[in-house]
Design an enzyme around this catalytic site. Structure first.
Site, PDB file in Angstrom:
ATOM      1  N   SER A 196     -20.766   6.493  73.025  1.00  0.00           N
ATOM      2  CA  SER A 196     -19.450   6.067  72.546  1.00  0.00           C
ATOM      3  C   SER A 196     -19.159   6.665  71.188  1.00  0.00           C
ATOM      4  O   SER A 196     -19.315   7.869  71.003  1.00  0.00           O
ATOM      5  CB  SER A 196     -19.358   4.541  72.511  1.00  0.00           C
ATOM      6  N   ASP A 254     -26.564  11.480  66.587  1.00  0.00           N
ATOM      7  CA  ASP A 254     -26.104  12.763  67.130  1.00  0.00           C
ATOM      8  C   ASP A 254     -24.648  12.571  67.550  1.00  0.00           C
ATOM      9  O   ASP A 254     -24.307  11.528  68.130  1.00  0.00           O
ATOM     10  CB  ASP A 254     -26.918  13.148  68.366  1.00  0.00           C
ATOM     11  N   HIS A 299     -29.109   5.241  63.386  1.00  0.00           N
ATOM     12  CA  HIS A 299     -30.083   5.038  62.321  1.00  0.00           C
ATOM     13  C   HIS A 299     -29.385   4.798  60.983  1.00  0.00           C
ATOM     14  O   HIS A 299     -28.206   5.131  60.818  1.00  0.00           O
ATOM     15  CB  HIS A 299     -30.994   6.256  62.218  1.00  0.00           C
TER      16      HIS A 299
END
Length: 299
Positions: free
Chosen positions: A264, A106, A162
């Site tokens: 981050s 995200d 991922h």
């Protein structure tokens, strides 16, 4: 139409307030003992205390858009558990099309586009060289003239990342460094910021076409810790080596690779022939598994 007579007088005041806000933001997040504060927050986040964690999360929500409705776990005994939370099954949809390179996390899209030879931009007017980011041991030739996408994770976002495609993780380079904030204000003021911060270079080989791609997780203030499932060490400021870590770990598209301990940036690099997916532009919000790049047509 005639301009409103008060507009010229109000515009400089607005600009001045915006500048003052940016100055304060920069001062509070960068003109502090960054590494000491990062170690302190790391220690605090691991304190196991349900009531202290609830209080901390309540304060956190006052300043961010933290939303835990998709979290697999609803009660946390430490801030660290909340930072690194998993999501409920089905909370993210992974684009399974074979010609799509999915977003690994995200994020809010930052600077992105073609790599100008060996030059990349962290923000307008702030370029850096591929070799400065990857470190002296890495061959960046496959990415010359390719594309890159900067993905910024805010503190409230889901912090796990991922595999963007079926691929094999072939090598990890860990580069210890500083912990500058990586928010837009700092990116427009600190030259080659990403090249200064702690980071890891994850070299992957895609199953389709054998393309070499790279994910570069960059840590920041309050974050400096990166964890990869396939390694038995936690990459953080106190971990000084070995900097070169060989591995051969296969990942299926969408499979979890690791996580940040706060929030981050991940910078994605792909070779020539890849193109940005529709809607991927600075300021756009993407979710893990969403189409990020289009692979070249198969030979």
């Amino acid at each position: 139409m005639k301009a409103h007579p008060s507009l010229p007088a109000r515009k400089p005041g607005l600009l001045q307030r915006l500048t003052q806000h940016e100055d304060l933001n920069f001062l509070l997040t960068n003109r502090v003992p960054r590494q000491a504060l990062t170690h302190l927050v790391g220690w605090y986040s691991r304190i196991r205390s349900p009531w202290l964690t609830r209080l901390s999360i309540w304060v956190w929500r006052r300043f961010t858009e933290l939303d835990l409705r998709e979290a697999k776990q609803q009660q946390f005994d430490s801030l660290h558990a909340c930072f690194t939370r998993e999501l409920k099954p089905g909370a993210r949809h992974v684009d399974v099309r074979d010609d799509i390179f999915a977003s690994p996390c995200d994020a809010i899209v930052g600077a992105c586009g073609p790599v100008q030879g060996t030059q990349v931009f962290q923000a307008k007017g702030f370029p850096y060289q591929l070799g400065e980011l990857f470190g002296p041991s890495q061959d960046t030739t496959p990415f010359h003239g390719g594309h890159y996408v900067t993905l910024r994770l805010t503190s409230a976002m889901y912090h796990r990342f991922h595999a963007p495609h079926d691929a094999t993780l072939e090598h990890v380079t860990y580069l210890s460094g500083d912990t500058w904030n990586v928010n837009p204000v700092a990116l427009q003021r600190v030259e080659k910021l990403y090249c200064r911060n702690e980071r890891a270079v994850l070299n992957l080989r895609l199953d389709r076409g054998g393309h070499r791609v790279a994910l570069v997780p960059v840590a920041a203030i309050l974050v400096a810790s990166i964890r990869l499932h396939c390694l038995d060490v936690r990459l953080h400021l106190r971990y000084r080596g070995p900097n070169e870590i060989g591995c051969r770990e296969p990942f299926a598209k969408g499979q979890e690779m690791g996580w940040f301990e706060h929030g981050s940036t991940i910078i994605v690099f792909v070779p020539p022939g890849f193109t940005l997916a529709e809607g991927v532009a600075p300021g756009a919000r993407v979710r893990m598994g969403q189409a990020l790049l289009q692979l070249p047509a198969s030979a």
